[in-house]
Design a protein around this motif. Structure first.
Motif, PDB file in Angstrom:
ATOM      1  N   ASP A   1     -47.995-154.417  -2.691  1.00  6.51           N
ATOM      2  CA  ASP A   1     -47.688-155.720  -2.098  1.00  6.51           C
ATOM      3  C   ASP A   1     -48.817-156.733  -2.267  1.00  6.51           C
ATOM      4  O   ASP A   1     -48.553-157.934  -2.385  1.00  6.51           O
ATOM      5  CB  ASP A   1     -47.374-155.561  -0.610  1.00  6.51           C
ATOM      6  N   VAL A   2     -50.060-156.261  -2.234  1.00  8.09           N
ATOM      7  CA  VAL A   2     -51.190-157.183  -2.285  1.00  8.09           C
ATOM      8  C   VAL A   2     -51.727-157.348  -3.704  1.00  8.09           C
ATOM      9  O   VAL A   2     -51.959-158.463  -4.164  1.00  8.09           O
ATOM     10  CB  VAL A   2     -52.314-156.721  -1.331  1.00  8.09           C
ATOM     11  N   PHE A   3     -51.886-156.224  -4.418  1.00  5.08           N
ATOM     12  CA  PHE A   3     -52.458-156.295  -5.757  1.00  5.08           C
ATOM     13  C   PHE A   3     -51.404-156.279  -6.863  1.00  5.08           C
ATOM     14  O   PHE A   3     -51.732-156.370  -8.046  1.00  5.08           O
ATOM     15  CB  PHE A   3     -53.476-155.165  -5.964  1.00  5.08           C
ATOM     16  N   GLY A   4     -50.124-156.170  -6.479  1.00  2.00           N
ATOM     17  CA  GLY A   4     -49.028-156.371  -7.427  1.00  2.00           C
ATOM     18  C   GLY A   4     -48.840-155.284  -8.464  1.00  2.00           C
ATOM     19  O   GLY A   4     -48.284-155.549  -9.538  1.00  2.00           O
ATOM     20  N   LEU A   5     -49.239-154.054  -8.165  1.00  4.36           N
ATOM     21  CA  LEU A   5     -49.084-152.979  -9.142  1.00  4.36           C
ATOM     22  C   LEU A   5     -47.675-152.404  -9.079  1.00  4.36           C
ATOM     23  O   LEU A   5     -47.078-152.309  -7.994  1.00  4.36           O
ATOM     24  CB  LEU A   5     -50.101-151.867  -8.881  1.00  4.36           C
ATOM     25  N   PRO A   6     -47.113-151.989 -10.207  1.00  3.75           N
ATOM     26  CA  PRO A   6     -45.788-151.362 -10.188  1.00  3.75           C
ATOM     27  C   PRO A   6     -45.852-150.014  -9.485  1.00  3.75           C
ATOM     28  O   PRO A   6     -46.905-149.356  -9.441  1.00  3.75           O
ATOM     29  CB  PRO A   6     -45.456-151.196 -11.675  1.00  3.75           C
ATOM     30  N   PHE A   7     -44.715-149.598  -8.931  1.00  8.37           N
ATOM     31  CA  PHE A   7     -44.707-148.352  -8.180  1.00  8.37           C
ATOM     32  C   PHE A   7     -45.027-147.139  -9.062  1.00  8.37           C
ATOM     33  O   PHE A   7     -45.478-146.109  -8.560  1.00  8.37           O
ATOM     34  CB  PHE A   7     -43.359-148.159  -7.476  1.00  8.37           C
ATOM     35  N   GLU A   8     -44.806-147.247 -10.358  1.00 11.26           N
ATOM     36  CA  GLU A   8     -45.149-146.144 -11.248  1.00 11.26           C
ATOM     37  C   GLU A   8     -46.657-145.900 -11.216  1.00 11.26           C
ATOM     38  O   GLU A   8     -47.113-144.750 -11.175  1.00 11.26           O
ATOM     39  CB  GLU A   8     -44.681-146.436 -12.673  1.00 11.26           C
ATOM     40  N   GLU A   9     -47.445-146.980 -11.240  1.00  5.02           N
ATOM     41  CA  GLU A   9     -48.902-146.812 -11.170  1.00  5.02           C
ATOM     42  C   GLU A   9     -49.334-146.381  -9.768  1.00  5.02           C
ATOM     43  O   GLU A   9     -50.246-145.572  -9.615  1.00  5.02           O
ATOM     44  CB  GLU A   9     -49.619-148.103 -11.559  1.00  5.02           C
ATOM     45  N   VAL A  10     -48.685-146.920  -8.735  1.00  2.04           N
ATOM     46  CA  VAL A  10     -48.988-146.499  -7.369  1.00  2.04           C
ATOM     47  C   VAL A  10     -48.734-145.005  -7.222  1.00  2.04           C
ATOM     48  O   VAL A  10     -49.545-144.262  -6.635  1.00  2.04           O
ATOM     49  CB  VAL A  10     -48.145-147.287  -6.351  1.00  2.04           C
ATOM     50  N   ALA A  11     -47.626-144.537  -7.778  1.00  2.00           N
ATOM     51  CA  ALA A  11     -47.279-143.114  -7.694  1.00  2.00           C
ATOM     52  C   ALA A  11     -48.329-142.251  -8.383  1.00  2.00           C
ATOM     53  O   ALA A  11     -48.735-141.206  -7.859  1.00  2.00           O
ATOM     54  CB  ALA A  11     -45.901-142.884  -8.314  1.00  2.00           C
ATOM     55  N   ALA A  12     -48.779-142.686  -9.557  1.00  2.00           N
ATOM     56  CA  ALA A  12     -49.799-141.920 -10.278  1.00  2.00           C
ATOM     57  C   ALA A  12     -51.107-141.885  -9.495  1.00  2.00           C
ATOM     58  O   ALA A  12     -51.798-140.861  -9.466  1.00  2.00           O
ATOM     59  CB  ALA A  12     -50.021-142.531 -11.655  1.00  2.00           C
TER      60      ALA A  12
END
Length: 299
Positions: free
Chosen positions: A125-136
Motif C-alpha cells: 500500500d505504501v511502497f507500491g510493490l506487487p503482491f508477487e514480490e510481497v509474497a516472495a
C-alpha cells in the motif's frame, strides 16, 4: 528483464528508499540505519551473478531483518515505561522522501498490527510493490499477503487523514496550541481540541511524562493547564516550527534544557492527536539548535 547488478554506487542510490522502508517498519531511525548497513554487508557478500534484481534483493533483505528485529522489539515494548511514540523525524531529514505521506498518526496505528501485517501493508500500500514480490519477501503466497494487507488496511483506515489541512493552516493551529498550552488557557485549548483527541507523551521512563495515553478533550485540556499552572513547562519561544513525520509541530527546549518535540494530527481544524517525545534516546538525531529560537511561536 533483469536489473543491472548493483555496485556500491548503485547501493547509495537505493539506500534512501531502503531507509524509509526500515524506519516505517521499526519506528526508529537509528535502528533503520543499522538494518540497512547490515543489508549492505549481506549484499556485498552475496553472489551477484545469482541475483536477478538487486533492488528486490535488498528490499527483501531489509524487510526480513526488520521482522527479526521486531520480534525482540515486541518484547521490549511490553516493558517500555509509558506510551511509545516513533522516533521523530523532521521534514528536512536527508532520508525522508518528498511527499512521504505516511504520517506519525498512521505509524501509531501500524503499531497495533502484527509484524507480517505491517510488512504487507507497507510493501504493497505504501511502497507500491506487487503482491508477487510481497509474497516472495514474506515467504507467503500472494493470496495470504492480500489478506494480511487487507486486515492492516482496515486497522489503519481511521488514522488516515480524511480532511488534511494546508501547511499554513497547520502552522497556525500549532501556534495557537503552543500559546494556549503554555499559558494554561483552558478555553483556548478546548476550542482547538477534538472531542475524542488523544495525547501520547513518550518519556521512556527517563523524563517525566504521562504514563498512559490521555483520551478526550476535557482530560487533555486539564492535563496541559495543570502543567502550566504548576510551572512545569517552559514559556520560552520555540526552538523551531517544523513538520514531524508529516504532521505540523514544533520543537521546544524545556526547563531542564533538554529538547522536546510535539506533533499534531489535525482534522477539520481540530487537533485529533498530540504526540510528544521527551525520551532523550529518541531525540539524539535532532539537529544541533544553536541558533536563536524561532520567535514566531511564543507565549
Amino acid at each position: 528483464m533483469p536489473e543491472p547488478h548493483a555496485d556500491a554506487g548503485d547501493f547509495a542510490a537505493l539506500r534512501p528508499g531502503l531507509l524509509r522502508l526500515a524506519y516505517r517498519m521499526l519506528g526508529s531511525w537509528a535502528e533503520a540505519e543499522d538494518v540497512v548497513q547490515d543489508a549492505y554487508l549481506r549484499w556485498h557478500g552475496a553472489d551477484h551473478a545469482a541475483v536477478r534484481n538487486a533492488q528486490a534483493f535488498l528490499r527483501q533483505t531489509v524487510t526480513r531483518l526488520c521482522l527479526d528485529l521486531m520480534k525482540s522489539a515486541g518484547r521490549q515494548r511490553q516493558t517500555y515505561i509509558g506510551p511509545w511514540v516513533p522516533e521523530p523525524v523532521l521534514e528536512e531529514h536527508p532520508g525522508m522522501g518528498e511527499g512521504d505521506a505516511l504520517t506519525l498518526a498512521l505509524m501509531m496505528a501500524l503499531e497495533r498490527l502484527s509484524p507480517l501485517e505491517r510488512a504487507a501493508f507497507l510493501l504493497h500500500d505504501v511502497f507500491g510493490l506487487p503482491f508477487e514480490e510481497v509474497a516472495a519477501t514474506l515467504a507467503r503466497d500472494a493470496a495470504a499477503c492480500r489478506q494480511l494487507a487487507a486486515r492492516a488496511r482496515g486497522h489503519v483506515q481511521k488514522s488516515r487523514p480524511r480532511y488534511p489541512v494546508s501547511a499554513e493552516r497547520g502552522r497556525q493551529i500549532a501556534q495557537a496550541f503552543f500559546a494556549a498550552s503554555r499559558r494554561g488557557d483552558m478555553a483556548g485549548l478546548q476550542a482547538l481540541l477534538a472531542a475524542d483527541v488523544q495525547v501520547h507523551t513518550d518519556g521512556g521512563g527517563k523524563r517525566p511524562a504521562a504514563l498512559v495515553p490521555l483520551y478526550g478533550a476535557d482530560k487533555a485540556a486539564r492535563f496541559f493547564v495543570s502543567l502550566a499552572r504548576k510551572g512545569l513547562v517552559s514559556t520560552a519561544p520555540v526552538v523551531r516550527e517544523t513538520v514531524i513525520d508529516g504532521l505540523p509541530g514544533f520543537i521546544t527546549r524545556e526547563l531542564d534544557g533538554v529538547l522536546q518535540t510535539t506533533a499534531l494530527w489535525i482534522e477539520q481544524d481540530r487537533i485529533q492527536g498530540i504526540y510528544i517525545v521527551r525520551n532523550p534516546d529518541k531525540l539524539r538525531g535532532l539537529p544541533n539548535f544553536d541558533d536563536p529560537p524561532n520567535a514566531t511561536l511564543s507565549v
